[in-house]
Design a protein around this motif. Sequence first.
Motif, PDB file in Angstrom:
ATOM      1  N   ARG A 177      -9.390  -5.984 -20.605  1.00 27.30           N
ATOM      2  CA  ARG A 177     -10.121  -6.564 -21.736  1.00 27.30           C
ATOM      3  C   ARG A 177     -11.626  -6.371 -21.617  1.00 27.30           C
ATOM      4  NH1 ARG A 177      -6.802 -12.260 -21.420  1.00 27.30           N
ATOM      5  NH2 ARG A 177      -4.865 -11.541 -22.427  1.00 27.30           N
ATOM      6  N   SER A 178     -12.117  -6.387 -20.381  1.00 22.81           N
ATOM      7  CA  SER A 178     -13.574  -6.412 -20.194  1.00 22.81           C
ATOM      8  C   SER A 178     -14.187  -5.040 -19.945  1.00 22.81           C
ATOM      9  CB  SER A 178     -13.922  -7.327 -19.020  1.00 22.81           C
ATOM     10  OG  SER A 178     -13.321  -6.854 -17.821  1.00 22.81           O
ATOM     11  N   GLU A 179     -13.421  -4.093 -19.444  1.00 24.92           N
ATOM     12  CA  GLU A 179     -13.992  -2.789 -19.113  1.00 24.92           C
ATOM     13  C   GLU A 179     -12.937  -1.695 -19.221  1.00 24.92           C
ATOM     14  OE1 GLU A 179     -14.573  -2.246 -14.727  1.00 24.92           O
ATOM     15  OE2 GLU A 179     -14.273  -4.429 -14.721  1.00 24.92           O
ATOM     16  N   ARG A 180     -13.427  -0.474 -19.304  1.00 26.16           N
ATOM     17  CA  ARG A 180     -12.533   0.674 -19.405  1.00 26.16           C
ATOM     18  C   ARG A 180     -12.422   1.339 -18.038  1.00 26.16           C
ATOM     19  NH1 ARG A 180     -13.033   6.020 -19.400  1.00 26.16           N
ATOM     20  NH2 ARG A 180     -11.563   7.303 -20.587  1.00 26.16           N
ATOM     21  N   ARG A 181     -11.202   1.444 -17.542  1.00 20.95           N
ATOM     22  CA  ARG A 181     -10.965   2.127 -16.278  1.00 20.95           C
ATOM     23  C   ARG A 181     -10.040   3.308 -16.514  1.00 20.95           C
ATOM     24  NH1 ARG A 181     -11.487  -1.641 -11.016  1.00 20.95           N
ATOM     25  NH2 ARG A 181     -13.196  -2.932 -11.767  1.00 20.95           N
ATOM     26  N   GLU A 182     -10.412   4.438 -15.929  1.00 26.01           N
ATOM     27  CA  GLU A 182      -9.677   5.675 -16.190  1.00 26.01           C
ATOM     28  C   GLU A 182      -8.271   5.629 -15.631  1.00 26.01           C
ATOM     29  OE1 GLU A 182     -10.282  10.497 -15.556  1.00 26.01           O
ATOM     30  OE2 GLU A 182     -11.851   9.089 -14.997  1.00 26.01           O
ATOM     31  N   ALA A 183      -8.103   5.059 -14.439  1.00 27.23           N
ATOM     32  CA  ALA A 183      -6.799   5.040 -13.774  1.00 27.23           C
ATOM     33  C   ALA A 183      -6.239   3.622 -13.784  1.00 27.23           C
ATOM     34  CB  ALA A 183      -6.923   5.551 -12.348  1.00 27.23           C
ATOM     35  N   MET A 184      -5.691   3.204 -14.925  1.00 27.26           N
ATOM     36  CA  MET A 184      -5.158   1.855 -15.062  1.00 27.26           C
ATOM     37  C   MET A 184      -3.652   1.798 -14.835  1.00 27.26           C
ATOM     38  SD  MET A 184      -7.231  -0.704 -15.800  1.00 27.26           S
ATOM     39  CE  MET A 184      -6.098  -1.835 -16.602  1.00 27.26           C
ATOM     40  N   ASN A 185      -2.973   2.938 -14.895  1.00 26.62           N
ATOM     41  CA  ASN A 185      -1.511   2.929 -14.816  1.00 26.62           C
ATOM     42  C   ASN A 185      -0.985   2.843 -13.397  1.00 26.62           C
ATOM     43  OD1 ASN A 185      -1.207   3.127 -17.619  1.00 26.62           O
ATOM     44  ND2 ASN A 185      -1.427   5.359 -17.552  1.00 26.62           N
ATOM     45  N   THR A 186      -1.862   3.050 -12.421  1.00 28.65           N
ATOM     46  CA  THR A 186      -1.455   2.994 -11.020  1.00 28.65           C
ATOM     47  C   THR A 186      -2.305   1.962 -10.299  1.00 28.65           C
ATOM     48  OG1 THR A 186      -0.909   5.357 -11.089  1.00 28.65           O
ATOM     49  CG2 THR A 186      -1.094   4.345  -8.925  1.00 28.65           C
ATOM     50  N   ILE A 187      -1.648   1.092  -9.534  1.00 27.04           N
ATOM     51  CA  ILE A 187      -2.345   0.012  -8.834  1.00 27.04           C
ATOM     52  C   ILE A 187      -2.074   0.153  -7.349  1.00 27.04           C
ATOM     53  CG2 ILE A 187      -2.569  -2.494  -8.600  1.00 27.04           C
ATOM     54  CD1 ILE A 187      -1.332  -2.583 -11.507  1.00 27.04           C
ATOM     55  N   TYR A 188      -3.132   0.044  -6.550  1.00 28.26           N
ATOM     56  CA  TYR A 188      -3.023   0.210  -5.102  1.00 28.26           C
ATOM     57  C   TYR A 188      -3.202  -1.126  -4.415  1.00 28.26           C
ATOM     58  CZ  TYR A 188      -3.637   5.057  -6.460  1.00 28.26           C
ATOM     59  OH  TYR A 188      -3.477   6.279  -7.056  1.00 28.26           O
ATOM     60  N   THR A 189      -2.444  -1.303  -3.346  1.00 25.79           N
ATOM     61  CA  THR A 189      -2.598  -2.507  -2.522  1.00 25.79           C
ATOM     62  C   THR A 189      -3.325  -2.128  -1.237  1.00 25.79           C
ATOM     63  OG1 THR A 189      -0.446  -2.175  -1.444  1.00 25.79           O
ATOM     64  CG2 THR A 189      -0.478  -3.495  -3.451  1.00 25.79           C
ATOM     65  N   THR A 190      -4.177  -3.025  -0.769  1.00 25.71           N
ATOM     66  CA  THR A 190      -4.991  -2.757   0.418  1.00 25.71           C
ATOM     67  C   THR A 190      -4.920  -3.933   1.385  1.00 25.71           C
ATOM     68  OG1 THR A 190      -6.965  -3.709  -0.621  1.00 25.71           O
ATOM     69  CG2 THR A 190      -6.586  -1.357  -0.954  1.00 25.71           C
ATOM     70  N   ASP A 191      -5.296  -3.656   2.646  1.00 20.41           N
ATOM     71  CA  ASP A 191      -5.392  -4.746   3.612  1.00 20.41           C
ATOM     72  C   ASP A 191      -6.778  -5.365   3.528  1.00 20.41           C
ATOM     73  OD1 ASP A 191      -7.088  -2.955   4.839  1.00 20.41           O
ATOM     74  OD2 ASP A 191      -5.732  -2.469   6.483  1.00 20.41           O
ATOM     75  N   SER A 192      -7.089  -6.248   4.464  1.00 19.53           N
ATOM     76  CA  SER A 192      -8.370  -6.961   4.404  1.00 19.53           C
ATOM     77  C   SER A 192      -9.569  -6.035   4.562  1.00 19.53           C
ATOM     78  CB  SER A 192      -8.415  -8.038   5.495  1.00 19.53           C
ATOM     79  OG  SER A 192      -8.211  -7.446   6.785  1.00 19.53           O
ATOM     80  N   ALA A 193      -9.367  -4.854   5.203  1.00 19.52           N
ATOM     81  CA  ALA A 193     -10.465  -3.911   5.402  1.00 19.52           C
ATOM     82  C   ALA A 193     -10.596  -2.907   4.259  1.00 19.52           C
ATOM     83  CB  ALA A 193     -10.274  -3.160   6.720  1.00 19.52           C
ATOM     84  N   GLY A 194      -9.678  -2.962   3.281  1.00 17.60           N
ATOM     85  CA  GLY A 194      -9.736  -2.044   2.157  1.00 17.60           C
ATOM     86  C   GLY A 194      -8.925  -0.777   2.357  1.00 17.60           C
ATOM     87  N   ARG A 195      -8.150  -0.711   3.437  1.00 22.33           N
ATOM     88  CA  ARG A 195      -7.317   0.465   3.684  1.00 22.33           C
ATOM     89  C   ARG A 195      -6.072   0.420   2.796  1.00 22.33           C
ATOM     90  NH1 ARG A 195      -9.042  -0.812   9.104  1.00 22.33           N
ATOM     91  NH2 ARG A 195      -7.283  -2.245   9.241  1.00 22.33           N
ATOM     92  N   VAL A 196      -5.701   1.581   2.269  1.00 22.13           N
ATOM     93  CA  VAL A 196      -4.558   1.658   1.360  1.00 22.13           C
ATOM     94  C   VAL A 196      -3.258   1.356   2.113  1.00 22.13           C
ATOM     95  CG1 VAL A 196      -3.265   3.131  -0.222  1.00 22.13           C
ATOM     96  CG2 VAL A 196      -5.748   3.361  -0.064  1.00 22.13           C
ATOM     97  N   GLN A 197      -2.467   0.440   1.531  1.00 19.02           N
ATOM     98  CA  GLN A 197      -1.200   0.058   2.149  1.00 19.02           C
ATOM     99  C   GLN A 197       0.009   0.360   1.271  1.00 19.02           C
ATOM    100  OE1 GLN A 197      -1.076  -1.235   5.402  1.00 19.02           O
ATOM    101  NE2 GLN A 197      -3.231  -0.616   5.295  1.00 19.02           N
ATOM    102  N   GLY A 198      -0.195   0.385  -0.039  1.00  8.70           N
ATOM    103  CA  GLY A 198       0.927   0.612  -0.939  1.00  8.70           C
ATOM    104  C   GLY A 198       0.452   1.009  -2.316  1.00  8.70           C
ATOM    105  N   VAL A 199       1.431   1.360  -3.165  1.00  8.08           N
ATOM    106  CA  VAL A 199       1.110   1.777  -4.530  1.00  8.08           C
ATOM    107  C   VAL A 199       2.238   1.350  -5.447  1.00  8.08           C
ATOM    108  CG1 VAL A 199       2.160   4.063  -4.186  1.00  8.08           C
ATOM    109  CG2 VAL A 199       0.468   3.732  -5.990  1.00  8.08           C
ATOM    110  N   MET A 200       1.885   0.995  -6.691  1.00  4.33           N
ATOM    111  CA  MET A 200       2.891   0.627  -7.689  1.00  4.33           C
ATOM    112  C   MET A 200       2.361   1.004  -9.063  1.00  4.33           C
ATOM    113  SD  MET A 200       2.313  -3.494  -7.569  1.00  4.33           S
ATOM    114  CE  MET A 200       0.653  -4.156  -7.438  1.00  4.33           C
ATOM    115  N   SER A 201       3.289   1.209  -9.974  1.00  2.64           N
ATOM    116  CA  SER A 201       2.896   1.513 -11.341  1.00  2.64           C
ATOM    117  C   SER A 201       2.707   0.217 -12.108  1.00  2.64           C
ATOM    118  CB  SER A 201       3.976   2.363 -12.020  1.00  2.64           C
ATOM    119  OG  SER A 201       5.174   1.620 -12.161  1.00  2.64           O
ATOM    120  N   LEU A 202       2.025   0.316 -13.226  1.00  2.00           N
ATOM    121  CA  LEU A 202       1.834  -0.865 -14.067  1.00  2.00           C
ATOM    122  C   LEU A 202       3.176  -1.383 -14.569  1.00  2.00           C
ATOM    123  CD1 LEU A 202      -0.136  -2.778 -15.454  1.00  2.00           C
ATOM    124  CD2 LEU A 202      -0.349  -1.120 -17.319  1.00  2.00           C
TER     125      LEU A 202
END
Length: 364
Positions: free
Chosen positions: A64-89
Amino acid sequence: LEGLEEETTEEILSEFPAAERAETEKLLSYDPDSAGGLMTTEFVSVSQDTPVDETLAAVRRIARSERREAMNTIYTTDSAGRVQGVMSLRELLAAPEGGKVSDIAWQEVQTVPVTADREEVARLVREYDLVAVPVVDESGVIQGVVTVDDVIDALVEEHTEDVQRFGGMEALDMPYTQIGFFSMIGKRAPWLAALFLSEMLTTTAMGHFQSELEKAVVLALFVPLIISSGGNSGSQATSLIIRSLALGEIKLRDWWRIMLRELPSGLVLGAILGLMGITRILIWQQLGIAHYQHPNLLALTIGVALVGVVTFGSLAGSMLPFVLQRLGFDPASASAPFVATLVDVTGLSIYFYVALLILRGTLL
C-alpha cells in the motif's frame, strides 16, 4: 547514471536524499555485468521467526505504501540477515494461521554472490525456473535480488555482443541505428585490418609452393575447395565450444575431452567431404566435362587433403576458445572469420604437402 560523465553523476547524486544516495552509490560501485550491478534492492524479507499473520500484515503495508519490484517472492532471514528460506506470495496467503514463516518457507535457497557474472545468474534462473535470485555478500547477508526480466535484458545484451564478435568485429556499445559513423568504423576497421594482415600469410603460403603450382596448375582449381572446407569445419567447432562454455556445459579443464571428441569427428567429416571430392573429379573426368592428367592420383590427393584439413580445422576451432579463455580473453573472440583465417594458412600447407607426396614423379 552509469552512462553519464562523472561530474554529471555527482551533480545528480547531490540532489538525492542521504539514504537514497548511499544506496545508489553502493549499486554503482558494482560491475554492471555482475549480480550486484543487475540487482534491485526492492525486495521483501522477514525474520524466520515472524508469525504468518504479522508477515501478511507487513506485506500489505508495503504493497500500500510503496512500490517494490520483487513482491511475489519473500525471503526469510536469521538475526544477522542471512538468507534461510524462500516462499512465494501464494504460499504465504495459503499458510495456516498461528504458525511461523519458517514452517512454510523452502529451506534450499539458490543464491549468488554480488560479484557473480550475469551468465551465472542466468544459469540459475534457467536451471531452477526462478523468477528472482537473491544476491548475498561474503557473509550470506541478502543485499538484493535479480529479477527474471533483468536477466533477460542482460542475456539479450550478452548474446548481441557474442553475435557481433562472431562476425569478426568489436561489440557495439549502443544500438546499430544510434551509433555514430566514425564510432562504427572504429569498431570494425581494427578487426578487418587484423584479418587482412593474417590473410597475407595465405598469400605467403601459396608463394612458397609457386613452383608446384606452375608445374600443376590444376592444383590451383581446388584451392578454394580446400580452404573453405577447413574454415567451415573450424567455424562449426568454435561455435559449438563457445556456446557450451557460455552455458556452463563444459569447463576449461575439459579441453582434453573435447579434443578426443573432435579428433574422430574431424576424421569422419573429412572422410565424407573427401569421398565427395573424389567422386566429383572422377565423374567430371568420365563425362568429359574436365580432362585431368592422372585423374585417379589427383582425386586421391584431394580426398586425403580434405581429411587432413577438415580434421585440423575441427581441432583448431575447438581448442582456440580454451586458449583464449585461459589467457583471460572472451572466448567469443574466437570468431568464425578468425578461425577461418587460421585454418586457411595451415590448410594450404597440408594440401600442397599431400600433393607433393602423392603426385611426385607424375604432375610434380
